[in-house]
Design a protein around this motif. Sequence first.
Motif, mmCIF file in Angstrom:
data_model
loop_
_atom_site.group_PDB
_atom_site.id
_atom_site.type_symbol
_atom_site.label_atom_id
_atom_site.label_comp_id
_atom_site.label_asym_id
_atom_site.label_seq_id
_atom_site.Cartn_x
_atom_site.Cartn_y
_atom_site.Cartn_z
ATOM 1 N N UNK A 147 0.867 -1.314 -0.003
ATOM 2 C CA UNK A 147 0.017 0.083 -0.019
ATOM 3 C C UNK A 147 0.948 1.380 0.181
ATOM 4 N N UNK A 148 2.050 1.202 -0.488
ATOM 5 C CA UNK A 148 2.975 2.549 -0.652
ATOM 6 C C UNK A 148 2.729 2.979 -2.145
ATOM 7 N N UNK A 149 2.365 4.387 -2.026
ATOM 8 C CA UNK A 149 2.214 4.865 -3.338
ATOM 9 C C UNK A 149 3.562 5.712 -3.588
ATOM 10 N N UNK A 150 3.781 5.835 -4.984
ATOM 11 C CA UNK A 150 5.127 6.509 -5.371
ATOM 12 C C UNK A 150 5.074 8.133 -4.870
ATOM 13 N N UNK A 154 27.665 -6.548 7.857
ATOM 14 C CA UNK A 154 26.864 -6.707 6.796
ATOM 15 C C UNK A 154 25.685 -5.907 6.498
ATOM 16 N N UNK A 155 25.917 -4.838 5.573
ATOM 17 C CA UNK A 155 25.280 -3.717 5.556
ATOM 18 C C UNK A 155 24.171 -3.671 4.394
ATOM 19 N N UNK A 156 24.085 -4.944 3.521
ATOM 20 C CA UNK A 156 23.466 -5.152 2.185
ATOM 21 C C UNK A 156 22.511 -6.058 2.267
ATOM 22 N N UNK A 157 22.279 -6.844 3.629
ATOM 23 C CA UNK A 157 21.353 -7.961 3.681
ATOM 24 C C UNK A 157 20.683 -7.693 4.860
ATOM 25 N N UNK A 158 19.714 -7.283 5.104
ATOM 26 C CA UNK A 158 19.035 -6.998 6.470
ATOM 27 C C UNK A 158 17.470 -7.049 6.095
ATOM 28 N N UNK A 159 16.986 -8.062 7.021
ATOM 29 C CA UNK A 159 15.593 -8.269 6.895
ATOM 30 C C UNK A 159 14.946 -7.244 7.706
ATOM 31 N N UNK A 160 13.939 -6.738 6.776
ATOM 32 C CA UNK A 160 12.948 -5.506 7.350
ATOM 33 C C UNK A 160 11.835 -5.770 6.917
ATOM 34 N N UNK A 161 10.818 -4.902 7.540
ATOM 35 C CA UNK A 161 9.420 -4.931 7.318
ATOM 36 C C UNK A 161 9.324 -3.442 6.873
ATOM 37 N N UNK A 162 8.302 -3.202 5.727
ATOM 38 C CA UNK A 162 8.068 -1.729 5.232
ATOM 39 C C UNK A 162 6.414 -1.680 5.102
ATOM 40 N N UNK A 163 6.091 -0.364 5.624
ATOM 41 C CA UNK A 163 4.731 -0.120 5.545
ATOM 42 C C UNK A 163 4.560 1.429 5.153
ATOM 43 N N UNK A 164 3.316 1.788 4.462
ATOM 44 C CA UNK A 164 3.096 3.258 4.496
ATOM 45 C C UNK A 164 3.127 3.889 5.810
ATOM 46 N N UNK A 165 3.761 5.260 5.771
ATOM 47 C CA UNK A 165 3.675 6.055 6.831
ATOM 48 C C UNK A 165 2.506 7.111 6.624
#
Length: 885
Positions: free
Chosen positions: A624-627, A687-698
């Motif tokens: 649900x993230x918009x450009x 290891x700065x290029x392989x991190x497990x994250x969640x993402x959501x709209x703010x």
Amino acid sequence: MEQAVKTTCPYCGVGCGVIATVAEDGAVSVKGDPDHPSNYGRLCSKGSALAETIDLDGRILHPEIGGEPASWERALDLVAAKFAAAITEHGPDSVAFYVSGQLLTEDYYVANKLMKGFFGSANIDTNSRLCMSSSVAGHRRAFGSDTVPGTYEDLELADLVILTGSNLAWCHPVLYQRLAAAKERRPGMKVVVIDPRRTMTADIADLHLAIRPDTDVALFVGLFAHLVSNNAVDQNYVAAHTSGFAEAFATSAAVSFGEVLERTGLPAMQLREFYRLFTKTGKVVTCYSQGVNQSSSGTDKVNAILNCHLATGRIGRPGMGPFSLTGQPNAMGGREVGGLANMLAAHMAVESAEDRDRVQRFWASPVIAEKPGLKAVDLFQAVADGRIKALWIMATNPVVSMPDADAVEAAIKACPFVVVSDILKETDTARHSHVLLPSLGWGEKSGTVTNSERRISRQRAFLNAPGAARADWWQLAQVARRMGFADAFAYDAPEEIFSEHAALSAFENFGSRDFDIGAHHGIERDVYDALPPFQWPQPAGQGSRETRFFDDGGFYHADGKARFVAVEPAETDRTNSGYPFTLNTGRIRDQWHTMTRTGKSARLSSHISEPFAELHPRDAIEIGVVNAGLVEIESPLGSAVVRALITERQARGSIFAPMHWNDQFAARARIDAVVPAVTDRYSGQPASKNVAVAARPFKARHYAFAVSQAKPAEPDAAYWALAKADGGWRLELAFTTPVHHWADWCRRVFTIPGGVEPLGYADVQTGDVRFAFFDGTRLLAAFFLACEPVAVARNWAIAQLNAGHADLRKRYALVAGRPGADKPDPGATVCSCFGVGVNQIAAAVRDGCHSVEAVGRVLNAGTNCGSCRAEIKGIVDGCLAAAAE
């Protein structure tokens, strides 16, 4: 009288030569040095804008103790007393230095000497640990030394150039331009780019391998097995100059072609083509950078690459070899003087009793570190748990750049005594110092740096030292003198330090070490001042010459042979149901590290002005993230809020976010606060290029954009991002709670004088607010607010800061946020050198400019540093494709 000084750029490891010219009125201009063999006159956008970053705004000009001005005598006495007391009460391992690839070699040398030879601890590490230490560890395992075999010329001579984990177009732009020019001269040259993202570098590629994150080991282990099975091994070279081949092959043979496909996620046709190109092409150069190094398997990645070059004998000859691309301007120089916690000066080893004895005798030091010190991540953990009582941080900003950055900040805040040497008074790290020492910046300091191809160049001063600022080596030497080591630190000038450094490199070196610049022992000031760029080694009695290593063996293990290192692919997917995305952090084109220098330039902030995250369109839809909306990225450690950039250049399931933004330029954008302190077991590199994250709209109630003559006060907004603009500042905002009096809010944040009333309106029903504040005909600030991301012609609005507004119609046009027909919106900046926007390029294409060169002839875009040429090509191709539909 106008003065022109040849010096060296302070940004990436390319090490470009710069000519800085100081006019009679004191104005400074910079251009590339056409005689410097690293760049032959080319500069990237950052180098071209150097003159815009040398003002004194925000500089720390006098020592401070507890935030209050102090004399040098008082500050240095306190530093010496605190370090001496910690060593006496708790031992030498209770103190630590954390230094930087931004230091000059002379600064680095003195810091290393003081800590290891006079304090007796190896607790000195550097932010180079974050970018190059896996390359160091891989080189030492394979070669017996931290030796980069080749030269930049090899990229131009090769028939196949492999770029793995390297966005060369943005991170080493001048090398990219050299490669692009070579490919244009020789169209038969092939370029392979290995990167999960389709970066701007991939636009030059004949083959882009979008591998899954951290699967490089599997890719190159598979290549090694393929080389053996296709009789591409140089049996004579392997027999004469290497050992461990059988063990390495046995390990690689256990990894099938199908397993490589499964791990990397590559199509079989692409993988076969890559293996065919490497097998059939004699002149191959493999360049690797942070995508290889910044990994929990970074050292194994390096050795997997080196194995392939050793097996084929493609090393040390023109157009052949593995090539580690250094991140910082003097990461290589730091490695030469032992700036890492697990090294001694002159490429000697802390673990070697013979080397320790040699260095101690040379320094005539009372002690010598007997074991490796704490590497960066471990060092700050030791600060956190109280083992480190006194910490000196020099020329770096670990509260922004270290993984688990919030924990690093908490550790520094809790440390009993913290010294920070820097040029800016307010950084995320400096604000926690007990003693803040003013250092010299680029253009003020004098010394040497070493680039990625082992080329030592001079940084020369062309500006007077501001206020009471002093060189870092001077600060260290003064503290050493106060601690009873005056004779060993009686330096009066940087050439004395460089001479000693050169002498140590040659001391009892009978060809047993790669690093030897003994020809410069005893160098006089006039010779040092005129020192041209030269490549090491340069032993006594030898003139300057171009060198490569290992074409005929001569490795630095005891038997003179290289080691094949058996490496196995590791599990790389760290995601889970709670954190389903893989975060990759990195750099962008026009900013550098934590923006303490580049953030001063309006030109460099015009291309990308706020923190962002790249997401694949399908991922964005699913969450649900918009450009141009805001996205919150979260790990178990913390979260960041940045602008969403939705693009098919990003792989599904992955997110890219840059590491530059700090608390001075954005509200919640320190992305390394999200990154855990996972490290490579050999190098200690995070290891700065392989991190497990969640993402959501703010979710926000209101979004806003503003321009202001005065620097805005830190706004009370849930999200904000500040950037320098031509004539003032630009500000992006988002609010989660209502503000009842927007005009009063603007007056406070933009420092509007009393009596100045806004022109504009606040629409209660739509939530839109448009205000412009004028002092006579001069625009002080403009503020645009809406319930959705604000649609304003931003570059046009910024230009109004320098425009006259006597015409009332112009004022109303500004409030409307739309330029008139006579002032078309240039669009988002693409070429920062000439301020050319995307709309201008698109218009030029419609007018018949159907190539990058044609656009350059009309708009100049892409004709200076060339860093934007790939982006211009994308716009041209997109416009032509749209017109053909």
